[in-house]
Write an enzyme that holds these catalytic residues in place. Structure first.
Site, PDB file in Angstrom:
ATOM      1  N   HIS A  29      30.850  61.983  -3.494  1.00 32.99           N
ATOM      2  CA  HIS A  29      29.922  61.186  -2.691  1.00 32.99           C
ATOM      3  C   HIS A  29      28.649  60.875  -3.484  1.00 32.99           C
ATOM      4  O   HIS A  29      28.234  59.712  -3.591  1.00 32.99           O
ATOM      5  CB  HIS A  29      29.574  61.955  -1.414  1.00 32.99           C
ATOM      6  CG  HIS A  29      28.661  61.212  -0.486  1.00 32.99           C
ATOM      7  ND1 HIS A  29      29.088  60.690   0.709  1.00 32.99           N
ATOM      8  CD2 HIS A  29      27.337  60.916  -0.563  1.00 32.99           C
ATOM      9  CE1 HIS A  29      28.078  60.093   1.319  1.00 32.99           C
ATOM     10  NE2 HIS A  29      26.993  60.227   0.565  1.00 32.99           N
ATOM     11  N   GLU A  30      28.037  61.906  -4.057  1.00 31.39           N
ATOM     12  CA  GLU A  30      26.784  61.706  -4.797  1.00 31.39           C
ATOM     13  C   GLU A  30      27.027  60.992  -6.126  1.00 31.39           C
ATOM     14  O   GLU A  30      26.201  60.187  -6.562  1.00 31.39           O
ATOM     15  CB  GLU A  30      26.081  63.045  -5.022  1.00 31.39           C
ATOM     16  CG  GLU A  30      25.688  63.769  -3.736  1.00 31.39           C
ATOM     17  CD  GLU A  30      24.819  62.925  -2.822  1.00 31.39           C
ATOM     18  OE1 GLU A  30      24.046  62.088  -3.328  1.00 31.39           O
ATOM     19  OE2 GLU A  30      24.922  63.080  -1.584  1.00 31.39           O
ATOM     20  N   HIS A  33      27.130  57.258  -5.486  1.00 37.25           N
ATOM     21  CA  HIS A  33      25.784  56.678  -5.394  1.00 37.25           C
ATOM     22  C   HIS A  33      25.209  56.446  -6.788  1.00 37.25           C
ATOM     23  O   HIS A  33      24.697  55.364  -7.094  1.00 37.25           O
ATOM     24  CB  HIS A  33      24.853  57.637  -4.634  1.00 37.25           C
ATOM     25  CG  HIS A  33      25.059  57.665  -3.155  1.00 37.25           C
ATOM     26  ND1 HIS A  33      25.201  56.525  -2.396  1.00 37.25           N
ATOM     27  CD2 HIS A  33      25.111  58.708  -2.288  1.00 37.25           C
ATOM     28  CE1 HIS A  33      25.350  56.870  -1.120  1.00 37.25           C
ATOM     29  NE2 HIS A  33      25.303  58.187  -1.032  1.00 37.25           N
TER      30      HIS A  33
END
Length: 224
Positions: A29-30, A33
């Protein structure tokens, strides 16, 4: 002696599966980004060592522990500097969407793997209760990633859904949102940690999970 498991949001025997799932889910997820921000010209996350698939760079100790106790948590937010973007609003939306989409893709992948195991007959070849444990793991893996996808799209700060709305609305509304953001965080926490959750966020997540799982099965149905 008090039973420690009574303080956990998950059954004690499922904790190893939750740990593995969250390490993968939070890390990707990170990373998503950071990767999208970098592709749009922002080197901030890359310079801070966040453009990596190493969990150590992304996991937040307190946010991870709270997952087991309260049922919700967080990873370290990826730093994003909008001034590097040539088209800040478009890039901002895509950077914010990238995180939740990574969890949706993990849920899709987990479902596909389970179907492959069924179709190939590999599950029946596993000794003992390994087949049952593998099914349990992937069921949890898919479910948690779907929930993370939906949870992060909620329109409350500091979630990705709020950031998406920030970049979609006109500048004067964005400035107002920034002005009242701290109040939004308080409202969000009240909804999450009080019984109000049962009437607001929880029903949305449950309905959303049913819809998302139906879509995933529909996407995979031509292949299995």
């Amino acid at each position: 002696m008090n039973d420690f498991s009574s303080f956990l949001a998950f059954p004690l025997e499922m904790i190893p599966y939750v740990v593995i799932t969250l390490i993968v889910a939070f890390t990707l997820h990170e990373f998503a980004h950071a990767f999208v921000a970098y592709k749009f010209g922002d080197p901030t996350a890359q310079r801070q060592g966040r453009l990596t698939l190493s969990p150590l760079a992304h996991l937040d100790p307190i946010g991870t522990i709270l997952i087991f106790i309260a049922g919700f948590g967080w990873a370290k937010p990826v730093p994003v500097n909008r001034f590097f973007f040539k088209r800040p609003r478009l890039a901002g939306v895509l950077v914010s969407v990238a995180g939740p989409l990574s969890n949706l893709l993990l849920a899709l992948l987990g479902t596909a793997i389970v179907n492959i195991l069924y179709v190939s007959g590999l599950l029946t070849m596993l000794p003992g209760n390994y087949a049952e444990q593998l099914e349990l793991f992937f069921s949890l893996f898919v479910s948690l990633n779907v929930m993370l996808f939906l949870f992060n799209l909620l329109p409350f700060p500091p979630l990705d859904g709020y950031r998406i709305i920030e970049d979609l609305v006109p500048a004067h509304i964005r400035s107002k949102m920034t002005q009242y953001e701290s109040y939004g965080i308080v409202v969000f926490l009240i909804l999450v940690i009080t019984p109000l959750d049962s009437y607001t966020i929880h029903p949305f997540l449950e309905i959303g999970r049913t819809i998302v799982m139906s879509i995933i099965h529909l996407i995979l149905s031509p292949f299995f």
